[in-house]
Write an enzyme that holds these catalytic residues in place. Structure first.
Site, PDB file in Angstrom:
ATOM      1  N   ASP A   1       0.855  -1.152  -0.110  1.00  0.00           N
ATOM      2  CA  ASP A   1       0.033  -0.126  -0.056  1.00  0.00           C
ATOM      3  C   ASP A   1       0.939   1.407  -0.001  1.00  0.00           C
ATOM      4  O   ASP A   1       1.934   1.359   0.581  1.00  0.00           O
ATOM      5  CB  ASP A   1      -0.931   0.143   1.355  1.00  0.00           C
ATOM      6  CG  ASP A   1      -1.957   1.039   0.993  1.00  0.00           C
ATOM      7  OD1 ASP A   1      -2.799   0.966   0.300  1.00  0.00           O
ATOM      8  OD2 ASP A   1      -2.280   1.986   2.281  1.00  0.00           O
TER       9      ASP A   1
ATOM     10  N   GLU B   1       1.867  -0.353  -4.966  1.00  0.00           N
ATOM     11  CA  GLU B   1       0.556   0.548  -5.264  1.00  0.00           C
ATOM     12  C   GLU B   1       1.396   2.020  -5.591  1.00  0.00           C
ATOM     13  O   GLU B   1       1.376   2.898  -4.773  1.00  0.00           O
ATOM     14  CB  GLU B   1      -0.398   0.581  -4.179  1.00  0.00           C
ATOM     15  CG  GLU B   1      -1.629   1.435  -4.639  1.00  0.00           C
ATOM     16  CD  GLU B   1      -2.186   2.299  -3.468  1.00  0.00           C
ATOM     17  OE1 GLU B   1      -3.144   3.075  -3.598  1.00  0.00           O
ATOM     18  OE2 GLU B   1      -1.795   2.290  -2.498  1.00  0.00           O
TER      19      GLU B   1
ATOM     20  N   ASP C   1      -9.819   1.522  -4.627  1.00  0.00           N
ATOM     21  CA  ASP C   1      -9.172   2.821  -4.190  1.00  0.00           C
ATOM     22  C   ASP C   1      -9.997   3.713  -5.255  1.00  0.00           C
ATOM     23  O   ASP C   1      -9.815   5.135  -5.216  1.00  0.00           O
ATOM     24  CB  ASP C   1      -7.741   3.074  -4.273  1.00  0.00           C
ATOM     25  CG  ASP C   1      -7.036   2.321  -2.943  1.00  0.00           C
ATOM     26  OD1 ASP C   1      -7.799   2.411  -1.991  1.00  0.00           O
ATOM     27  OD2 ASP C   1      -6.357   1.833  -3.091  1.00  0.00           O
TER      28      ASP C   1
END
Length: 251
Positions: free
Chosen positions: A106, A135, A207
């Site tokens: 993340d 990410e 997201d």
């Protein structure tokens, strides 16, 4: 079936035991330097606690570094030895005990390259074929030189698709054909061929808006975006094949 877990190594939750120890003991906590406290002489938490977590405050009021200026998510100091041991142990624990196949990292662009290099060594030692996916939202070449990630989530592809396939009434303002062609062409030339081959292309994620919502609920338009997605993937492979063939001929 392969199993990939989501690792959040940039920040932790408000009730993580390390952070709670800092809130209780302040500078006397052995975990104090695991975070970025700005002024030890001031209260750590600003404003009120609402439903068990700190209320949102102006970013200039924060007394410790956080993710997204949110007091409930204090940022790790990943150069601290205690933090490093804690996070590396967690990454290896799930590999060694549950034999997972990958880690999705993340907000990986907000953590130091040095930390990721060491993490790669640790998890690859635990399982040589573990898949490491970052990410990242922008150009990610510095993370894809073979010493950190195996791939990144390719939002550089998704964002131009959103801006082109979004209906006119939802444009902000969006891409015309020339701008869209330029954005995709730039993406195909920004990375070496071996990196392009391994980018993790996507049209949406947890997201983002889902592609059907981006398309204003128009199923035909959403399907058209998927058709382009498949076409670009095949086009990329053809380009790489031609590059390889041309390279062999020159050799």
């Amino acid at each position: 079936m392969k199993v990939m877990l989501d690792a959040v190594f940039n920040h932790c939750g408000f009730y993580h035991p390390f952070w709670q120890d800092v809130l209780k003991y302040g500078k006397e906590s052995k975990y104090f330097d695991c975070f970025y406290v700005l002024d030890p002489g001031k209260p750590l938490v600003q404003g009120e606690i609402e439903d068990g977590v700190p209320a949102q405050v102006y970013r200039d009021s924060l007394n410790y570094r956080t993710f997204a200026y949110t007091q409930a998510m204090p940022k790790w100091n990943t150069s601290n030895p205690i933090v490093r041991e804690h996070l590396f142990d967690a990454a290896c624990y799930w590999i060694e005990n549950y034999h997972i196949d990958g880690w999705r990292l993340d907000v990986s662009n907000e953590v130091s390259h040095e930390f990721w290099r060491e993490l790669r060594k640790k998890v690859k030692a635990a399982k040589s074929d573990i898949y490491i996916l970052g990410e990242n939202w922008d150009n990610s070449y510095p993370w894809l030189e073979g010493d950190q990630f195996d791939a990144v989530m390719n939002y550089e592809f998704a964002i131009p698709v959103w801006d082109y396939f979004r209906p006119a009434e939802r444009m902000k303002p969006g891409y015309d054909v020339k701008e869209f062609r330029y954005a995709i062409g730039k993406l195909l030339t920004d990375y070496p061929k071996h990196v392009t081959r391994n980018l993790f292309n996507l049209l949406d994620s947890h997201d983002t808006e889902r592609i059907l919502n981006v398309a204003g609920g128009n199923e035909a338009l959403a399907k058209l975006a998927y058709i382009f997605f498949v076409y670009l993937s095949r086009l990329t492979m053809r380009i790489l094949w031609r590059r390889n063939r041309y390279g062999r001929r020159r050799a």
